[in-house]
Write a protein that holds these residues in place. Sequence first.
Motif, short mmCIF file in Angstrom:
data_model
loop_
_atom_site.label_atom_id
_atom_site.label_comp_id
_atom_site.label_asym_id
_atom_site.label_seq_id
_atom_site.Cartn_x
_atom_site.Cartn_y
_atom_site.Cartn_z
N UNK A 46 0.88 -1.29 -0.01
CA UNK A 46 0.06 -0.03 -0.20
C UNK A 46 0.82 1.34 -0.02
N UNK A 47 0.71 2.21 -1.02
CA UNK A 47 1.38 3.41 -1.30
C UNK A 47 0.65 4.57 -0.95
N UNK A 48 1.26 5.61 -0.27
CA UNK A 48 0.68 6.92 0.27
C UNK A 48 1.32 8.15 -0.17
N UNK A 49 0.59 9.37 -0.42
CA UNK A 49 0.99 10.55 -0.74
C UNK A 49 2.08 11.00 0.15
N UNK A 50 1.97 10.82 1.52
CA UNK A 50 3.05 11.22 2.30
C UNK A 50 3.60 10.56 3.69
N UNK A 51 3.69 9.26 3.17
CA UNK A 51 4.20 8.44 4.22
C UNK A 51 4.97 7.23 3.54
N UNK A 52 5.44 6.28 4.27
CA UNK A 52 6.17 5.26 3.87
C UNK A 52 5.07 4.06 3.34
N UNK A 53 5.27 3.53 2.60
CA UNK A 53 4.50 2.07 2.17
C UNK A 53 4.15 1.44 3.17
N UNK A 54 2.97 0.47 3.29
CA UNK A 54 2.79 -0.39 4.18
C UNK A 54 2.89 -1.93 3.33
N UNK A 55 3.62 -2.85 3.74
CA UNK A 55 3.94 -3.94 2.99
C UNK A 55 3.30 -5.25 3.72
N UNK A 56 3.55 -6.28 3.00
CA UNK A 56 3.34 -7.58 3.59
C UNK A 56 1.66 -7.95 3.91
N UNK A 57 0.96 -7.38 3.21
CA UNK A 57 -0.44 -7.94 3.24
C UNK A 57 -0.42 -9.20 2.37
N UNK A 58 -0.80 -10.26 2.96
CA UNK A 58 -0.63 -11.48 2.30
C UNK A 58 -2.21 -12.25 2.17
N UNK A 59 -2.40 -12.64 1.08
CA UNK A 59 -3.62 -13.43 1.04
C UNK A 59 -3.33 -14.53 -0.26
N UNK A 75 -5.06 -7.65 7.04
CA UNK A 75 -4.04 -7.14 7.96
C UNK A 75 -2.64 -7.40 7.60
N UNK A 76 -1.35 -6.71 7.71
CA UNK A 76 -0.20 -6.97 7.50
C UNK A 76 0.38 -7.90 8.39
N UNK A 77 1.49 -8.44 8.32
CA UNK A 77 1.88 -9.46 9.27
C UNK A 77 2.53 -8.76 10.58
N UNK A 78 2.05 -7.71 10.82
CA UNK A 78 1.94 -6.95 12.10
C UNK A 78 0.85 -6.89 12.90
N UNK A 79 -0.19 -6.99 12.14
CA UNK A 79 -1.53 -6.80 12.41
C UNK A 79 -2.05 -5.65 12.29
N UNK A 80 -1.31 -4.76 11.32
CA UNK A 80 -1.94 -3.23 11.00
C UNK A 80 -3.08 -3.51 9.89
N UNK A 81 -4.06 -2.63 9.86
CA UNK A 81 -4.81 -2.63 8.71
C UNK A 81 -4.58 -1.00 8.07
N UNK A 82 -5.10 -1.33 6.64
CA UNK A 82 -5.03 -0.05 5.84
C UNK A 82 -5.90 1.05 6.58
N UNK A 83 -5.14 2.47 6.65
CA UNK A 83 -5.84 3.42 7.32
C UNK A 83 -6.87 3.97 6.47
N UNK A 84 -8.11 4.29 7.28
CA UNK A 84 -9.11 4.98 6.52
C UNK A 84 -9.15 6.55 6.62
N UNK A 85 -9.77 6.97 5.62
CA UNK A 85 -9.88 8.55 5.14
C UNK A 85 -8.57 9.09 4.94
N UNK A 86 -7.63 7.98 4.15
CA UNK A 86 -6.22 8.37 3.38
C UNK A 86 -6.39 7.73 2.12
N UNK A 87 -5.92 8.59 1.16
CA UNK A 87 -6.08 8.01 -0.36
C UNK A 87 -4.60 7.34 -0.11
#
Length: 123
Positions: A46-59, A75-87
């Motif tokens: 997952x890539x954002x305009x103003x922050x580092x990518x989030x990686x390791x979402x597996x399916x 969720x990624x391998x650390x239990x994080x979800x994609x944030x809401x209200x952010x492109x």
Amino acid sequence: MNNLGSKVWIIPDGFLPLKSSGNLKSHEAVCVLNLGEKDANINLSIYFEDRNPMENFKAVCGAKRTNHIRLDKIMDNKGNKIPVNIPYSIKIESDEPIIVQHSRMDTTQAEMTLMTTIAYELK
């Protein structure tokens, strides 16, 4: 051998709204079709305009199966979800050729909308 599909797909437009109206929650899905003989192991970045990518979402999408990967639930391998209200944008990588479609159910207003489009295929 399956020569339909690709191993890398791009979805440039993603957004999970903070609010929904009614009982149906707004969400997006990466809809995957695997026409091959082997299960496809899928990684989403997952890539954002103003922050580092989030990686390791597996399916996984089983052989000769489909998988609708809900982006508000994965969720990624650390239990994080994609944030809401952010492109965001998505890169989908698979070890087997797959076909990818992106769908958005927008229920932020009482007049719901459904948008869907084929992802951009990298060959």
